[in-house]
Design a protein around this motif. Structure first.
Motif, PDB file in Angstrom:
ATOM      1  N   SER A  38       0.787  -1.229   0.039  1.00  0.00           N
ATOM      2  CA  SER A  38       0.038  -0.022  -0.256  1.00  0.00           C
ATOM      3  C   SER A  38       0.620   1.222   0.065  1.00  0.00           C
ATOM      4  O   SER A  38       0.014   2.203  -0.016  1.00  0.00           O
ATOM      5  N   LEU A  39       2.199   1.355   0.036  1.00  0.00           N
ATOM      6  CA  LEU A  39       2.957   2.088   0.100  1.00  0.00           C
ATOM      7  C   LEU A  39       3.996   2.417  -1.324  1.00  0.00           C
ATOM      8  O   LEU A  39       4.750   1.435  -1.558  1.00  0.00           O
ATOM      9  N   GLY A  40       4.147   3.404  -1.803  1.00  0.00           N
ATOM     10  CA  GLY A  40       5.209   3.638  -3.018  1.00  0.00           C
ATOM     11  C   GLY A  40       5.489   5.134  -2.901  1.00  0.00           C
ATOM     12  O   GLY A  40       5.157   5.854  -2.107  1.00  0.00           O
ATOM     13  N   ARG A  41       6.217   5.419  -4.142  1.00  0.00           N
ATOM     14  CA  ARG A  41       6.727   6.892  -4.504  1.00  0.00           C
ATOM     15  C   ARG A  41       6.221   7.111  -5.736  1.00  0.00           C
ATOM     16  O   ARG A  41       6.318   6.542  -6.718  1.00  0.00           O
ATOM     17  N   ILE A  42       5.709   8.419  -5.712  1.00  0.00           N
ATOM     18  CA  ILE A  42       5.329   8.824  -7.065  1.00  0.00           C
ATOM     19  C   ILE A  42       6.327   9.758  -7.415  1.00  0.00           C
ATOM     20  O   ILE A  42       6.848  10.812  -6.682  1.00  0.00           O
ATOM     21  N   VAL A  43       6.687   9.950  -8.671  1.00  0.00           N
ATOM     22  CA  VAL A  43       7.584  10.824  -9.314  1.00  0.00           C
ATOM     23  C   VAL A  43       7.037  11.769 -10.264  1.00  0.00           C
ATOM     24  O   VAL A  43       6.226  11.297 -11.056  1.00  0.00           O
ATOM     25  N   PHE A  44       7.135  13.039 -10.042  1.00  0.00           N
ATOM     26  CA  PHE A  44       6.647  14.224 -10.961  1.00  0.00           C
ATOM     27  C   PHE A  44       7.504  15.292 -11.201  1.00  0.00           C
ATOM     28  O   PHE A  44       8.532  15.355 -10.414  1.00  0.00           O
ATOM     29  N   THR A  45       7.072  15.757 -11.993  1.00  0.00           N
ATOM     30  CA  THR A  45       7.893  17.454 -12.304  1.00  0.00           C
ATOM     31  C   THR A  45       7.345  18.548 -11.526  1.00  0.00           C
ATOM     32  O   THR A  45       6.058  18.882 -11.858  1.00  0.00           O
ATOM     33  N   GLN A  46       8.089  19.083 -10.608  1.00  0.00           N
ATOM     34  CA  GLN A  46       7.898  20.380 -10.084  1.00  0.00           C
ATOM     35  C   GLN A  46       9.031  21.388 -10.383  1.00  0.00           C
ATOM     36  O   GLN A  46      10.193  21.136 -10.000  1.00  0.00           O
ATOM     37  N   ALA A  48       9.897  22.228 -13.180  1.00  0.00           N
ATOM     38  CA  ALA A  48      10.815  21.511 -14.132  1.00  0.00           C
ATOM     39  C   ALA A  48      11.980  20.819 -13.670  1.00  0.00           C
ATOM     40  O   ALA A  48      13.057  20.212 -14.151  1.00  0.00           O
ATOM     41  N   LEU A  49      11.805  20.306 -12.436  1.00  0.00           N
ATOM     42  CA  LEU A  49      12.628  19.462 -11.632  1.00  0.00           C
ATOM     43  C   LEU A  49      12.108  18.226 -11.216  1.00  0.00           C
ATOM     44  O   LEU A  49      10.630  18.135 -10.927  1.00  0.00           O
ATOM     45  N   PRO A  50      12.498  17.051 -10.985  1.00  0.00           N
ATOM     46  CA  PRO A  50      11.982  15.751 -10.748  1.00  0.00           C
ATOM     47  C   PRO A  50      11.589  15.906  -9.194  1.00  0.00           C
ATOM     48  O   PRO A  50      12.592  16.276  -8.415  1.00  0.00           O
ATOM     49  N   ALA A  51      10.618  15.519  -8.794  1.00  0.00           N
ATOM     50  CA  ALA A  51      10.054  15.384  -7.330  1.00  0.00           C
ATOM     51  C   ALA A  51       9.515  13.964  -7.159  1.00  0.00           C
ATOM     52  O   ALA A  51       9.204  13.269  -7.750  1.00  0.00           O
ATOM     53  N   ILE A  52       9.721  13.429  -5.872  1.00  0.00           N
ATOM     54  CA  ILE A  52       9.347  12.328  -5.386  1.00  0.00           C
ATOM     55  C   ILE A  52       8.467  12.506  -4.125  1.00  0.00           C
ATOM     56  O   ILE A  52       9.103  13.130  -3.377  1.00  0.00           O
ATOM     57  N   ARG A  53       7.383  11.987  -3.882  1.00  0.00           N
ATOM     58  CA  ARG A  53       6.671  11.903  -2.710  1.00  0.00           C
ATOM     59  C   ARG A  53       6.298  10.494  -2.452  1.00  0.00           C
ATOM     60  O   ARG A  53       5.829   9.748  -3.246  1.00  0.00           O
ATOM     61  N   PRO A  54       6.264  10.115  -1.295  1.00  0.00           N
ATOM     62  CA  PRO A  54       5.878   8.843  -0.812  1.00  0.00           C
ATOM     63  C   PRO A  54       4.499   8.869  -0.409  1.00  0.00           C
ATOM     64  O   PRO A  54       3.801   9.870   0.114  1.00  0.00           O
ATOM     65  N   VAL A  55       3.609   8.114  -1.043  1.00  0.00           N
ATOM     66  CA  VAL A  55       2.225   8.080  -0.699  1.00  0.00           C
ATOM     67  C   VAL A  55       1.541   6.572  -0.706  1.00  0.00           C
ATOM     68  O   VAL A  55       2.387   5.615  -1.150  1.00  0.00           O
ATOM     69  N   ALA A  89       5.895   8.695 -12.881  1.00  0.00           N
ATOM     70  CA  ALA A  89       6.239   7.201 -12.547  1.00  0.00           C
ATOM     71  C   ALA A  89       5.712   6.819 -11.215  1.00  0.00           C
ATOM     72  O   ALA A  89       5.547   7.847 -10.291  1.00  0.00           O
ATOM     73  N   TYR A  90       5.438   5.848 -10.883  1.00  0.00           N
ATOM     74  CA  TYR A  90       4.951   5.327  -9.523  1.00  0.00           C
ATOM     75  C   TYR A  90       5.868   4.023  -9.285  1.00  0.00           C
ATOM     76  O   TYR A  90       6.028   3.092 -10.143  1.00  0.00           O
ATOM     77  N   GLU A  91       6.404   4.049  -7.938  1.00  0.00           N
ATOM     78  CA  GLU A  91       7.366   2.868  -7.859  1.00  0.00           C
ATOM     79  C   GLU A  91       7.228   2.211  -6.304  1.00  0.00           C
ATOM     80  O   GLU A  91       6.888   2.997  -5.676  1.00  0.00           O
ATOM     81  N   ALA A  92       7.241   1.074  -6.330  1.00  0.00           N
ATOM     82  CA  ALA A  92       7.000   0.399  -4.967  1.00  0.00           C
ATOM     83  C   ALA A  92       7.757  -0.878  -5.038  1.00  0.00           C
ATOM     84  O   ALA A  92       8.049  -1.485  -6.051  1.00  0.00           O
ATOM     85  N   ASP A  93       8.279  -1.245  -4.002  1.00  0.00           N
ATOM     86  CA  ASP A  93       8.899  -2.472  -3.873  1.00  0.00           C
ATOM     87  C   ASP A  93       9.127  -3.160  -2.372  1.00  0.00           C
ATOM     88  O   ASP A  93       8.405  -2.357  -1.278  1.00  0.00           O
ATOM     89  N   VAL A  94       9.557  -4.297  -2.098  1.00  0.00           N
ATOM     90  CA  VAL A  94       9.785  -4.729  -1.044  1.00  0.00           C
ATOM     91  C   VAL A  94      10.827  -5.837  -1.193  1.00  0.00           C
ATOM     92  O   VAL A  94      10.929  -6.800  -2.115  1.00  0.00           O
ATOM     93  N   ILE A  95      12.058  -5.194  -0.617  1.00  0.00           N
ATOM     94  CA  ILE A  95      13.334  -5.720  -0.785  1.00  0.00           C
ATOM     95  C   ILE A  95      13.780  -6.121   0.691  1.00  0.00           C
ATOM     96  O   ILE A  95      13.890  -4.953   1.559  1.00  0.00           O
ATOM     97  N   VAL A 105       8.575  -2.462  -8.655  1.00  0.00           N
ATOM     98  CA  VAL A 105       8.176  -2.415  -9.815  1.00  0.00           C
ATOM     99  C   VAL A 105       7.773  -0.879 -10.016  1.00  0.00           C
ATOM    100  O   VAL A 105       7.785  -0.104  -9.200  1.00  0.00           O
ATOM    101  N   VAL A 106       8.069  -0.350 -11.396  1.00  0.00           N
ATOM    102  CA  VAL A 106       7.760   0.723 -11.546  1.00  0.00           C
ATOM    103  C   VAL A 106       6.554   0.843 -12.778  1.00  0.00           C
ATOM    104  O   VAL A 106       6.754   0.257 -13.720  1.00  0.00           O
ATOM    105  N   VAL A 107       5.641   1.840 -12.717  1.00  0.00           N
ATOM    106  CA  VAL A 107       4.714   2.129 -13.523  1.00  0.00           C
ATOM    107  C   VAL A 107       4.643   3.515 -14.118  1.00  0.00           C
ATOM    108  O   VAL A 107       5.013   4.513 -13.213  1.00  0.00           O
ATOM    109  N   THR A 108       4.788   3.764 -15.230  1.00  0.00           N
ATOM    110  CA  THR A 108       4.895   5.048 -16.064  1.00  0.00           C
ATOM    111  C   THR A 108       3.681   5.146 -16.893  1.00  0.00           C
ATOM    112  O   THR A 108       3.449   4.489 -17.512  1.00  0.00           O
ATOM    113  N   GLY A 109       3.091   6.212 -16.761  1.00  0.00           N
ATOM    114  CA  GLY A 109       1.828   6.864 -17.431  1.00  0.00           C
ATOM    115  C   GLY A 109       1.342   8.111 -17.072  1.00  0.00           C
ATOM    116  O   GLY A 109       2.005   8.962 -16.613  1.00  0.00           O
ATOM    117  N   TYR A 110       0.013   8.094 -17.685  1.00  0.00           N
ATOM    118  CA  TYR A 110      -0.590   9.601 -17.451  1.00  0.00           C
ATOM    119  C   TYR A 110      -1.380   9.639 -16.235  1.00  0.00           C
ATOM    120  O   TYR A 110      -2.068   8.602 -15.965  1.00  0.00           O
TER     121      TYR A 110
END
Length: 172
Positions: A38-46, A48-55, A89-95, A105-110
């Protein structure tokens, strides 16, 4: 957790795990694993720079859905009306930090805000925020994946040639 052990390079640790190999995941397996956490990280542009937030998220079919606080940075990145959305992009993992086994896993889309109030209400009931909000969470962001990639870290099998010297083929 022993934070000192985490900070040391793996080569310096006596309990360092054996070599691992990365196995590519199918789209279906990657989405199934993404839906198992249920937890991952969303990657977006803020600005003009990459930003990442856990959600925290849920997977609805193939879509990844997150809820947003009013006034949150992510709520302000809504795409203009009539566009397919903004690329994220949205990324989540269990390592496992000790065994070095797991998946990513990484999901990229609109991504676009969920406009339908009935859908937003359904996501509100299904997706509870982990963090107490100072305001309301009246937005939901839906990511429609175009590209789904993932891998699983598994134990390298020397008999199969993983991490071992090349073997000659029986025919040659």
């Amino acid at each position: 957790m022993n934070h000192e052990a985490v900070r040391q390079p793996a080569a310096d640790r006596r309990d360092a795990a054996a070599p691992r190999r990365m196995r590519q995941l199918s789209r279906e397996e990657a989405l199934r694993l993404l839906g198992s956490v249920s937890l991952g990280r969303i990657v977006f542009t803020q600005q003009a720079l990459p930003a990442i937030r856990p959600v925290n998220h849920l997977v609805d079919g193939e879509d990844v859905v997150v809820r947003l606080h009013d006034g949150a940075t992510l709520a302000s990145i809504a795409a203009p009306a009539g566009s397919p959305g903004i690329v994220v992009a949205y990324e989540a993992d269990v390592i496992d930090p000790d065994t070095h086994l797991g998946w990513s896993v990484v999901v990229t889309g609109y991504a676009g805000l969920v406009a339908d109030s009935a859908e937003r209400s359904r996501y509100e009931a299904l997706l509870r925020p982990w963090v107490a909000s100072q305001g309301t969470m009246s937005h939901a962001l839906r990511i429609r994946p175009d590209l789904v990639t993932g891998f699983r870290l598994t134990v390298a099998d020397a008999r199969a040639g993983d991490g071992a010297a090349p073997r000659s083929s029986p025919a040659g």
